[in-house]
Design an enzyme around this catalytic site. Structure first.
Site, PDB file in Angstrom:
ATOM      1  N   LYS A  31       1.244  -1.106   0.099  1.00  0.00           N
ATOM      2  CA  LYS A  31       0.163   0.230  -0.223  1.00  0.00           C
ATOM      3  C   LYS A  31       0.971   1.167   0.192  1.00  0.00           C
ATOM      4  O   LYS A  31       2.019   1.274   0.531  1.00  0.00           O
ATOM      5  CB  LYS A  31      -0.585  -0.049   1.664  1.00  0.00           C
ATOM      6  CG  LYS A  31      -2.299   1.131   0.790  1.00  0.00           C
ATOM      7  CD  LYS A  31      -3.089  -0.225   0.245  1.00  0.00           C
ATOM      8  CE  LYS A  31      -4.818   0.963   0.343  1.00  0.00           C
ATOM      9  NZ  LYS A  31      -5.946  -0.108  -0.210  1.00  0.00           N
TER      10      LYS A  31
HETATM   11  P1  NAD Z   1     -13.071   8.012  -3.373  1.00  0.00           P
HETATM   12  O1  NAD Z   1     -11.433   8.829  -2.838  1.00  0.00           O
HETATM   13  O2  NAD Z   1     -13.544   7.964  -4.080  1.00  0.00           O
HETATM   14  O3  NAD Z   1     -14.572   8.368  -2.177  1.00  0.00           O
HETATM   15  C1  NAD Z   1     -13.871   8.197  -0.912  1.00  0.00           C
HETATM   16  C2  NAD Z   1     -15.330   8.885  -0.660  1.00  0.00           C
HETATM   17  O4  NAD Z   1     -15.043   8.581   1.207  1.00  0.00           O
HETATM   18  C3  NAD Z   1     -15.736  10.252  -0.477  1.00  0.00           C
HETATM   19  O5  NAD Z   1     -17.148  10.159  -0.993  1.00  0.00           O
HETATM   20  C4  NAD Z   1     -15.434  11.075   0.508  1.00  0.00           C
HETATM   21  O6  NAD Z   1     -16.566  12.338   0.225  1.00  0.00           O
HETATM   22  C5  NAD Z   1     -15.858   9.741   1.633  1.00  0.00           C
HETATM   23  N1  NAD Z   1     -15.115  10.467   3.047  1.00  0.00           N
HETATM   24  C6  NAD Z   1     -14.294  10.687   3.309  1.00  0.00           C
HETATM   25  N2  NAD Z   1     -14.596  10.796   4.460  1.00  0.00           N
HETATM   26  C7  NAD Z   1     -15.447  10.753   5.396  1.00  0.00           C
HETATM   27  C8  NAD Z   1     -15.950  10.591   6.086  1.00  0.00           C
HETATM   28  N3  NAD Z   1     -15.159  10.889   7.350  1.00  0.00           N
HETATM   29  N4  NAD Z   1     -17.555  10.285   5.953  1.00  0.00           N
HETATM   30  C9  NAD Z   1     -17.716   9.816   5.397  1.00  0.00           C
HETATM   31  N5  NAD Z   1     -17.473   9.990   3.736  1.00  0.00           N
HETATM   32  C10 NAD Z   1     -16.072  10.682   3.414  1.00  0.00           C
HETATM   33  O7  NAD Z   1     -12.141   6.463  -2.379  1.00  0.00           O
HETATM   34  P2  NAD Z   1     -12.343   4.820  -3.024  1.00  0.00           P
HETATM   35  O8  NAD Z   1     -11.901   4.418  -3.783  1.00  0.00           O
HETATM   36  O9  NAD Z   1     -14.222   4.857  -2.587  1.00  0.00           O
HETATM   37  O10 NAD Z   1     -12.596   4.573  -1.196  1.00  0.00           O
HETATM   38  C11 NAD Z   1     -13.136   4.457  -0.195  1.00  0.00           C
HETATM   39  C12 NAD Z   1     -12.876   2.766   0.600  1.00  0.00           C
HETATM   40  O11 NAD Z   1     -13.192   1.690  -0.661  1.00  0.00           O
HETATM   41  C13 NAD Z   1     -11.474   3.096   1.275  1.00  0.00           C
HETATM   42  O12 NAD Z   1     -11.031   2.237   2.369  1.00  0.00           O
HETATM   43  C14 NAD Z   1     -10.447   2.348   0.092  1.00  0.00           C
HETATM   44  O13 NAD Z   1      -9.862   1.825   1.050  1.00  0.00           O
HETATM   45  C15 NAD Z   1     -11.431   0.556  -0.116  1.00  0.00           C
HETATM   46  N6  NAD Z   1     -11.389   0.203  -1.329  1.00  0.00           N
HETATM   47  C16 NAD Z   1     -11.440   1.092  -2.425  1.00  0.00           C
HETATM   48  C17 NAD Z   1     -11.225   0.084  -3.868  1.00  0.00           C
HETATM   49  C18 NAD Z   1     -10.637   0.699  -5.120  1.00  0.00           C
HETATM   50  O14 NAD Z   1     -10.397   0.081  -6.109  1.00  0.00           O
HETATM   51  N7  NAD Z   1     -11.184   1.986  -5.626  1.00  0.00           N
HETATM   52  C19 NAD Z   1     -10.479  -0.895  -3.380  1.00  0.00           C
HETATM   53  C20 NAD Z   1     -10.820  -1.207  -2.330  1.00  0.00           C
HETATM   54  C21 NAD Z   1     -10.904  -0.909  -1.241  1.00  0.00           C
END
Ligand code: NAD
Length: 422
Positions: free
Chosen positions: A112
């Site tokens: 990561k």
């Molecule tokens: P992203 O940047 O596209 O979206 C993140 C979202 O979370 C945004 O809408 C933001 O406004 C919101 N956010 C941030 N802080 C917040 C809070 N305190 N309360 C509520 N909402 C909040 O990111 P993503 O890729 O969607 O990732 C989100 C989660 O999913 C993370 O934990 C990430 O590690 C996990 N994840 C993502 C992927 C991927 O392929 N993108 C894969 C596995 C896991």
């Protein structure tokens, strides 16, 4: 101090990750030497690097790349841009990637990365300069056979394209397999953008069937409205469920009769937040987690469900699209209340699974249809869900512990078979 006593914001995700590992290692009666090896990351790189800003000044940023375990293959894991990134957080996320790749049986270890930055405060030019310089700094660890980054919070296909180009310029030829989550035009995979959410929804469908619920009667609340959250909202709506609440970093919205997700996506594009959406009431992020619903999908950041609010969660089913949203103490409370948890290392593994497909296509100079990608993804997710559920039922344990038993055993077997070098 245990995570129980710490205020939510100060809970150390690395401590949580190690606690979860210890629990599994204990149950597996893992050899003490192996325990010591798997408890720590293999490599941790910290970089401080300069970026020329638009006003001519030079700013120095700090970033990280951590490789937790390389026993089953090259490191795989996203890069996060966020003001609260820390080494401890990146270490936890890298360890979770090791288990995640093992749960779904894809040949990767866990890695990561992250940069301490609020990317919303950068211009596009500054963002590109930061990305190219950061990638250059971590290149000592990176390569299509060594460590393959991907998008995470606040990083996207454009940023992956800059990373791929930076690496390719340094080696003198195009290397699409060095990062995944790229635009389709640069060797990205069909279905990658939706993969995390699609994998989550495959798991939810399986869990709903197992619990004897009916998805078209289910009300869903989703925290986080980015890649994982907004697409999960769309896909679960397509399956007949009613999304009653969503949120982003500013706050949330709620309507018990349902929210039109397509319109919310347009609203967020125009206004920068879901809040203020007509036809729903504004609520706080804390309130979102506790709304009356059947399925709760945390899809934002770590440590959202803690010992402080776990008791108030109404949902019967919790599907962790985010990494690390639930603390171990909250897990125990939810288990006692008979909540069904689909843990992060299983629930959001669709993203890394289609990243693996992308990498395989890149290495073979191939391109699969979206139909093929989605069918292969479904097969892997359904199998991983069923293997996890079998362990949970066999040992009368929660799904997180079951997923850890499956994953840690696989990684421990690979590590033990390889033996200790030299
Ligand atoms: P992203 O940047 O596209 O979206 C993140 C979202 O979370 C945004 O809408 C933001 O406004 C919101 N956010 C941030 N802080 C917040 C809070 N305190 N309360 C509520 N909402 C909040 O990111 P993503 O890729 O969607 O990732 C989100 C989660 O999913 C993370 O934990 C990430 O590690 C996990 N994840 C993502 C992927 C991927 O392929 N993108 C894969 C596995 C896991």
């Amino acid at each position: 101090m245990t995570t129980e006593q710490a205020p939510a914001a100060s809970i150390d995700p690395w401590q949580v990750a190690q606690q979860q590992f210890d629990l599994a290692a204990e149950r597996l009666n893992l050899d003490s030497g192996l325990r010591r090896v798997l408890r720590e990351p293999r490599r941790e790189l910290i970089v401080h690097f300069p970026v020329k800003m638009d006003d001519g000044s030079v700013q120095v940023f700090t970033g990280f790349r951590v490789q937790h375990n390389l026993g089953r293959g090259p490191a795989k894991g996203g890069i996060r841009y966020h003001q609260d990134v820390s080494l401890e957080e990146v270490k936890a996320l890298a360890m979770w990637m090791t288990w995640k790749c093992a749960v779904v049986g894809i040949p990767y270890g866990g890695g990561k990365g992250g940069v301490i930055v609020d990317p919303k405060k950068l211009s596009q030019k500054e963002l590109e300069a930061l990305t190219r310089r950061f990638f250059t700094e971590i290149e000592v660890l990176i390569g299509p056979e060594r460590d393959i980054p991907a998008p995470d919070v606040n990083t996207n296909a454009q940023i992956m394209a800059w990373m791929m180009d930076t690496y390719s310029m340094h080696v003198g030829y195009t290397v699409p397999g060095v990062v995944t989550g790229k635009p389709i035009s640069l060797g990205g995979s069909e279905g990658r953008n939706e993969a995390t959410a699609r994998g989550t929804v495959f798991c939810v469908v399986e869990a709903v069937r197992h619990l004897g619920m009916e998805l078209d009667k289910c009300r869903v609340a989703i925290q986080g409205f980015g890649n994982a959250g907004s697409i999960a909202a769309t896909l679960i709506g397509d399956q007949g469920a009613t999304v009653v609440a969503v949120s982003d970093s500013i706050g949330g919205i709620h309507n018990r009769d349902g929210i039109d997700i397509k319109r919310v996506i347009r609203w967020k594009k125009e206004h920068g937040t879901v809040q203020g959406f007509p036809g729903a009431t504004d609520i706080s992020n804390a309130a979102l987690l506790e709304v009356d619903c059947d399925i709760l999908i945390p899809a934002a950041l770590e440590n959202q469900i803690t010992s402080r609010n776990a008791d108030n969660i109404k949902a019967r089913l919790i599907a962790e699209a985010a990494n690390g949203p639930t603390t171990p103490e909250a897990d125990q409370i939810l288990w006692k209340k008979s909540k069904f948890m689909i843990p992060d290392i299983l629930c959001n593994a669709g993203g890394v699974t289609v990243s693996y497909f992308e990498w395989v296509q890149d290495l073979n100079r191939d391109h699969w249809s979206e139909q093929v990608v989605n069918a292969k993804l479904k097969e892997i997710m359904v199998k991983a869900f069923s293997e996890t559920l079998q362990i949970a039922q066999r040992d009368s344990i929660d799904m997180r512990t079951a997923a850890y038993l499956l994953a840690v055993q696989r990684v421990a077997d690979a590590t033990a078979m390889r033996g200790l070098y030299p």
